[in-house]
Design a protein around this motif. Sequence first.
Motif, PDB file in Angstrom:
ATOM      1  N   SER A  55      34.413  39.682  38.640  1.00  0.00           N
ATOM      2  CA  SER A  55      33.893  40.436  37.504  1.00  0.00           C
ATOM      3  C   SER A  55      33.577  41.848  37.976  1.00  0.00           C
ATOM      4  CB  SER A  55      32.625  39.780  36.962  1.00  0.00           C
ATOM      5  OG  SER A  55      32.891  38.485  36.510  1.00  0.00           O
ATOM      6  N   GLY A  56      34.103  42.851  37.271  1.00  0.00           N
ATOM      7  CA  GLY A  56      33.874  44.242  37.650  1.00  0.00           C
ATOM      8  C   GLY A  56      34.858  44.775  38.656  1.00  0.00           C
ATOM      9  N   SER A  57      35.919  43.991  38.956  1.00  0.00           N
ATOM     10  CA  SER A  57      36.901  44.463  39.947  1.00  0.00           C
ATOM     11  C   SER A  57      37.922  45.417  39.337  1.00  0.00           C
ATOM     12  CB  SER A  57      37.630  43.267  40.579  1.00  0.00           C
ATOM     13  OG  SER A  57      38.301  42.511  39.574  1.00  0.00           O
ATOM     14  N   GLY A  58      37.953  45.515  37.991  1.00  0.00           N
ATOM     15  CA  GLY A  58      38.869  46.448  37.348  1.00  0.00           C
ATOM     16  C   GLY A  58      39.953  45.790  36.521  1.00  0.00           C
ATOM     17  N   LYS A  59      39.829  44.471  36.256  1.00  0.00           N
ATOM     18  CA  LYS A  59      40.854  43.760  35.491  1.00  0.00           C
ATOM     19  C   LYS A  59      40.995  44.331  34.083  1.00  0.00           C
ATOM     20  CE  LYS A  59      38.791  39.812  35.705  1.00  0.00           C
ATOM     21  NZ  LYS A  59      37.536  40.291  36.309  1.00  0.00           N
ATOM     22  N   SER A  60      39.879  44.372  33.357  1.00  0.00           N
ATOM     23  CA  SER A  60      39.909  44.864  31.978  1.00  0.00           C
ATOM     24  C   SER A  60      40.227  46.351  31.931  1.00  0.00           C
ATOM     25  CB  SER A  60      38.566  44.597  31.281  1.00  0.00           C
ATOM     26  OG  SER A  60      38.348  43.209  31.164  1.00  0.00           O
ATOM     27  N   GLU A 549      42.330  28.195  36.875  1.00  0.00           N
ATOM     28  CA  GLU A 549      43.265  27.813  37.939  1.00  0.00           C
ATOM     29  C   GLU A 549      44.612  27.355  37.397  1.00  0.00           C
ATOM     30  OE1 GLU A 549      43.222  24.186  41.060  1.00  0.00           O
ATOM     31  OE2 GLU A 549      41.474  25.497  41.162  1.00  0.00           O
ATOM     32  N   GLU A 550      44.607  26.562  36.320  1.00  0.00           N
ATOM     33  CA  GLU A 550      45.859  26.042  35.781  1.00  0.00           C
ATOM     34  C   GLU A 550      46.735  27.158  35.223  1.00  0.00           C
ATOM     35  OE1 GLU A 550      46.048  22.227  33.635  1.00  0.00           O
ATOM     36  OE2 GLU A 550      43.863  22.242  33.754  1.00  0.00           O
ATOM     37  N   ILE A 551      46.120  28.133  34.571  1.00  0.00           N
ATOM     38  CA  ILE A 551      46.905  29.247  34.023  1.00  0.00           C
ATOM     39  C   ILE A 551      47.471  30.093  35.153  1.00  0.00           C
ATOM     40  CG2 ILE A 551      46.774  31.344  32.606  1.00  0.00           C
ATOM     41  CD1 ILE A 551      44.826  29.916  30.803  1.00  0.00           C
ATOM     42  N   MET A 552      46.721  30.243  36.254  1.00  0.00           N
ATOM     43  CA  MET A 552      47.263  30.963  37.416  1.00  0.00           C
ATOM     44  C   MET A 552      48.483  30.233  37.970  1.00  0.00           C
ATOM     45  SD  MET A 552      43.991  32.253  39.628  1.00  0.00           S
ATOM     46  CE  MET A 552      42.487  32.754  38.825  1.00  0.00           C
ATOM     47  N   ARG A 553      48.412  28.915  38.009  1.00  0.00           N
ATOM     48  CA  ARG A 553      49.538  28.137  38.533  1.00  0.00           C
ATOM     49  C   ARG A 553      50.784  28.322  37.672  1.00  0.00           C
ATOM     50  NH1 ARG A 553      48.027  22.003  39.509  1.00  0.00           N
ATOM     51  NH2 ARG A 553      50.211  22.044  40.116  1.00  0.00           N
ATOM     52  N   ALA A 554      50.582  28.517  36.369  1.00  0.00           N
ATOM     53  CA  ALA A 554      51.714  28.626  35.447  1.00  0.00           C
ATOM     54  C   ALA A 554      52.288  30.044  35.381  1.00  0.00           C
ATOM     55  CB  ALA A 554      51.280  28.187  34.044  1.00  0.00           C
ATOM     56  N   ALA A 555      51.568  31.019  35.944  1.00  0.00           N
ATOM     57  CA  ALA A 555      51.984  32.424  35.812  1.00  0.00           C
ATOM     58  C   ALA A 555      53.240  32.721  36.621  1.00  0.00           C
ATOM     59  CB  ALA A 555      50.850  33.341  36.259  1.00  0.00           C
ATOM     60  N   ASP A 556      54.056  33.630  36.095  1.00  0.00           N
ATOM     61  CA  ASP A 556      55.217  34.110  36.855  1.00  0.00           C
ATOM     62  C   ASP A 556      54.779  35.064  37.958  1.00  0.00           C
ATOM     63  OD1 ASP A 556      57.083  32.780  35.125  1.00  0.00           O
ATOM     64  OD2 ASP A 556      56.702  34.343  33.637  1.00  0.00           O
ATOM     65  N   VAL A 557      53.765  35.866  37.640  1.00  0.00           N
ATOM     66  CA  VAL A 557      53.263  36.870  38.590  1.00  0.00           C
ATOM     67  C   VAL A 557      51.739  36.895  38.502  1.00  0.00           C
ATOM     68  CG1 VAL A 557      53.194  39.335  39.165  1.00  0.00           C
ATOM     69  CG2 VAL A 557      55.341  38.295  38.427  1.00  0.00           C
ATOM     70  N   ILE A 558      51.066  37.040  39.648  1.00  0.00           N
ATOM     71  CA  ILE A 558      49.611  37.201  39.688  1.00  0.00           C
ATOM     72  C   ILE A 558      49.292  38.578  40.258  1.00  0.00           C
ATOM     73  CG2 ILE A 558      47.465  36.406  40.772  1.00  0.00           C
ATOM     74  CD1 ILE A 558      48.565  33.601  40.724  1.00  0.00           C
ATOM     75  N   ILE A 559      48.412  39.308  39.583  1.00  0.00           N
ATOM     76  CA  ILE A 559      47.904  40.583  40.095  1.00  0.00           C
ATOM     77  C   ILE A 559      46.421  40.366  40.372  1.00  0.00           C
ATOM     78  CG2 ILE A 559      47.457  43.013  39.587  1.00  0.00           C
ATOM     79  CD1 ILE A 559      49.883  42.949  37.717  1.00  0.00           C
ATOM     80  N   ASP A 560      46.029  40.476  41.638  1.00  0.00           N
ATOM     81  CA  ASP A 560      44.633  40.236  42.028  1.00  0.00           C
ATOM     82  C   ASP A 560      43.957  41.579  42.288  1.00  0.00           C
ATOM     83  OD1 ASP A 560      42.396  38.827  42.596  1.00  0.00           O
ATOM     84  OD2 ASP A 560      43.034  38.114  44.567  1.00  0.00           O
ATOM     85  N   MET A 561      42.862  41.824  41.548  1.00  0.00           N
ATOM     86  CA  MET A 561      42.116  43.077  41.681  1.00  0.00           C
ATOM     87  C   MET A 561      40.927  42.858  42.606  1.00  0.00           C
ATOM     88  SD  MET A 561      43.853  45.102  39.731  1.00  0.00           S
ATOM     89  CE  MET A 561      42.762  46.530  39.653  1.00  0.00           C
ATOM     90  N   GLY A 562      40.502  43.928  43.278  1.00  0.00           N
ATOM     91  CA  GLY A 562      39.365  43.803  44.177  1.00  0.00           C
ATOM     92  C   GLY A 562      39.317  44.949  45.174  1.00  0.00           C
ATOM     93  N   PRO A 563      38.888  44.689  46.423  1.00  0.00           N
ATOM     94  CA  PRO A 563      38.535  43.364  46.958  1.00  0.00           C
ATOM     95  C   PRO A 563      37.194  42.832  46.442  1.00  0.00           C
ATOM     96  CG  PRO A 563      38.160  45.045  48.605  1.00  0.00           C
ATOM     97  CD  PRO A 563      38.807  45.739  47.454  1.00  0.00           C
ATOM     98  N   GLU A 564      36.271  43.729  46.093  1.00  0.00           N
ATOM     99  CA  GLU A 564      34.981  43.291  45.554  1.00  0.00           C
ATOM    100  C   GLU A 564      34.868  43.807  44.118  1.00  0.00           C
ATOM    101  OE1 GLU A 564      32.798  41.390  47.107  1.00  0.00           O
ATOM    102  OE2 GLU A 564      33.724  41.292  49.096  1.00  0.00           O
ATOM    103  N   ALA A 565      33.649  44.090  43.677  1.00  0.00           N
ATOM    104  CA  ALA A 565      33.423  44.567  42.314  1.00  0.00           C
ATOM    105  C   ALA A 565      32.805  45.959  42.324  1.00  0.00           C
ATOM    106  CB  ALA A 565      32.501  43.595  41.578  1.00  0.00           C
ATOM    107  N   HIS A 872      33.951  33.198  42.647  1.00  0.00           N
ATOM    108  CA  HIS A 872      32.881  33.739  43.494  1.00  0.00           C
ATOM    109  C   HIS A 872      31.644  34.056  42.656  1.00  0.00           C
ATOM    110  CE1 HIS A 872      31.616  35.100  47.372  1.00  0.00           C
ATOM    111  NE2 HIS A 872      31.325  36.314  46.938  1.00  0.00           N
ATOM    112  N   ASP A 873      31.872  34.514  41.414  1.00  0.00           N
ATOM    113  CA  ASP A 873      30.756  34.825  40.533  1.00  0.00           C
ATOM    114  C   ASP A 873      30.075  33.558  40.028  1.00  0.00           C
ATOM    115  OD1 ASP A 873      31.213  37.637  40.625  1.00  0.00           O
ATOM    116  OD2 ASP A 873      32.917  37.348  39.277  1.00  0.00           O
TER     117      ASP A 873
END
Length: 953
Positions: A55-60, A549-565, A872-873
């Motif tokens: 939360s606060g890593s910049g996703k939105s 977790e299940e939606i991540m497994r189904a995704a074609d691509v994952i974009i992970d924002m971070g490393p922290e918030a 983590h949150d």
Amino acid sequence: MKKNGTAQTTDNKRRDNRELSPLENIIIRGARVHNLKNISVSIPRNKLVVITGLSGSGKSSLAFDTLFAEGQRRYVESLSSYARQFLGKLDKPDVDSISGISPAVAIEQKVTSRTSRSTVGTTTEIYDYIKLLYARIGRTFSPVSGEEVKRHRPSDILEYILSFAEDQRFYLLSPITVEKKDDLKKKLEMLVQQGFVRVKHNGVIRKIEEVMADVKQKDELFIVIDRFTAAQDDENQSRIADSSESAFFEGRGVCVVELADDPSVYFTFSNKFEADGILFEEPSVHLFSFNNPVGACKTCEGFGSVIGIDENLVIPDKRLSVYQDAIACWKGDKMNEWKNQLVHSASKFSFPIHKPWKELTSEQRELVWNGNKFFEGLHAFFRFLESESYKIQYRVMLSRYRGKTLCPECKGTRLRKDANYVKIAEKGIFELVNIPVKECLDFFSGLRLTGREEKIAHRLLIEIKNRLKYLTDVGLEYLTLNRLSNTLSGGESQRINLATSLGSSLVGSIYILDEPSIGLHPRDTQRLIGVLNELRNQGNSVIVVEHDEEIMRAADVIIDMGPEAGSLGGNVVFTGTLNDLLIMENTLTAEYLSGKRSIKVPAKKRNIRDRIVIRGARANNLKNIDVEIPLRCFTVISGVSGSGKSSLVSNLVFPALQKYLSGFSETPCDMDALEGDISTINAVEFVDQHPIGKSSRSNPVTYVRAYDEIRALFAQQSIALQRGYKASHFSFNVEGGRCETCEGEGFQTIEMQFMADIKLVCDSCKGKRFKDEVLEVLYYGKSIADVLEMTVDDAMIFFDNEKNKVFNRNILSKLNPLQQTGLGYITLGQSSSSLSGGEAQRIKLASFLGKGGNDQHTVFIFDEPTTGLHFHDVRKLMDSFQALLNRGHSIIAIEHNMDVIRCADWLIDLGPEGGERGGEIVFTGRPDDAVGAKESYTGLYISNKKRPTLVVG
């Protein structure tokens, strides 16, 4: 957290982005919105892409404030200046360039409609198609005889005549009706002038001139419109059709076809829509619209409810009998006379005065309300009170029992009564909108129509069935089309918007969704994934901000924002497939997915001593259940969507405790009683996702009461003391030190006559909110405006410099709960309107944690507290919950997150399904014991969650 060689540098990413084709990728370069660190990223088109991170890593900021904002802005810019005047002004996001972008659709987790007229049916447009279907192929049936009501047309007359042999001769007659004898003669004279020659007078065909001398008012009189045979030639058929039009006109909608050789063989035709002496409204779209004066119920004007006498207030305890004073308004010396009327005469009509109200039949309850010849009922009683309302005591008594109740005329359907006389396959529109979506879909799937009806309804049925199927696919099959939109949760509202988008069949667009799994039980997540895949397969780019977790497994691509918030976030730490993410293990997301990190389940569960008991819970779909909820521990209410969780907690537990503690509750409790150790409870708090304040000046630091201490600290600085500044000079809510040009807002609103208002940074204070002389007061080189721009994490470090001082200790103690609940990334002065529902909920939690220990036993009720939270949150949230529990408080939470459920001391699982098939307790006990419960879907997923690692492939 990065490993060598596992992450590209920003320069490498930019170089790669320049080589990518915008036809195949959405390419973002140099994004700096909010905390984004000048990032560049490419998002493959026509793929299911999940953006995750703390939360606060910049996703939105990336998905909504950059990508969606630019897509909307470009679309609006393409419109004419005339069209743009009706749309809001859209600012360009702070980004160097975005290429390969398509028109964007954002589906957020907000209940967008607050109107009392918007329903699930109108929001999804299903009701619009159903209205049209009933208007086009619906058949009206008389409520008296049950016969179909028909309006005859010239074609019906033609068909009737041609059914006889060709040599048969017919008269076409129209009745003459007038009020006075003089009028009759004038009418006959006028018919002669019009060219008519004969009339049928008392059963005999005569010339009009012959009849005029001896005609009487009571005589049976018909105009002979025409005479013809049943010949099949075109000329004769055309003549019959034309004459039929004239016959209907002259007979004021009625005409008779009579066999010339046998007057006993005749048929009366009418082009009036009537039967059994009732004139019916012919089906039209407006007849079925509760937003139109034609179709809306005249009593409630299309709202479905009226201000009237609330039965739950009149009979609060339904376990009592009439004899035991179940009817609250018939207590006391004076009003007891009304009760005695019923009690003394009950034997005359076999009324069970000693039977509990809840066990009475619906007919017996109606009898108490309506009364009979032996006693006057409740309706008569309240009419009496209204007639005496000039007396203050009667006005007070009336107000005590008034509330929003179901409209007595339309029973909540909001349409005029005769709209339900129109049927399709023996079902009226009232029935369709009040059955679950799943049953509605079954009805339309099994509908059998005639050839003509099939041609008319074919396209409508395709749209109706598709949209109902999409609602079922997103796990909302338990809703009814008549359900109000403003009673839906954020997750339900979002999934309805998703189903609506699927129904519109757009292609080539970008769909950006904000956690569509919110409010969805893990059982239904796979169905949601199927919907997202279908949206992608139609040719759209589907970008989902998600932690599931299940939606991540189904995704074609994952974009992970971070490393922290917050200030430590805003970077793209990973882009690729799930397998690549698990192999790299260089992000918090990867560590939790692989099992390297996990949310620890408390080694020892709390012992249960005290508890409260809800007896006879019947709100919405609850099946008259008794529910025991332990106190001074962590209780989770779980179950599939629509199983009755919110009905139990929001509609019963909270208002019942509120009523016990304060004597008043806005929500009537449809249950028998609240029992148990309620005397041990001192307060109840419902921590929901509503904004923490409506004012634009409302912000986190004022909500947790830390700003009072900060203002007091600045007022103690030497320059402030020299100038005589008080704490109020550092407030943007009152005059003194604030900038009076913008009144402490930091911006000015410029009203545009034909365009949206424009918010500009204040010229006087440059967005700092305070006067220059106030900003000269510094604490460790920072002004009050600089402090408001700090994140919670930064402020904790800043005020730790002199933590031995009282003000600093108080500030740290108020801000620390914000950090504990995972909100270290938000700025102290951030407007409450910019916070998400999950953030607002956690700020409320932080304010309670900041109040310190006390002897008050408070029951905290949370509605899906993990909304918007990363693994983590969630871990931090569980620590915050434990802090509340250690102070002796109680926590009740509606939740679907399996990690949270396993951390609970007690689990109450509702189900087994949603809607009418829910509302029962399928398990109650320790969470781990739910694994063996046969009907508990939650137990099934708890057992699966015990495997810490994610199986790939």
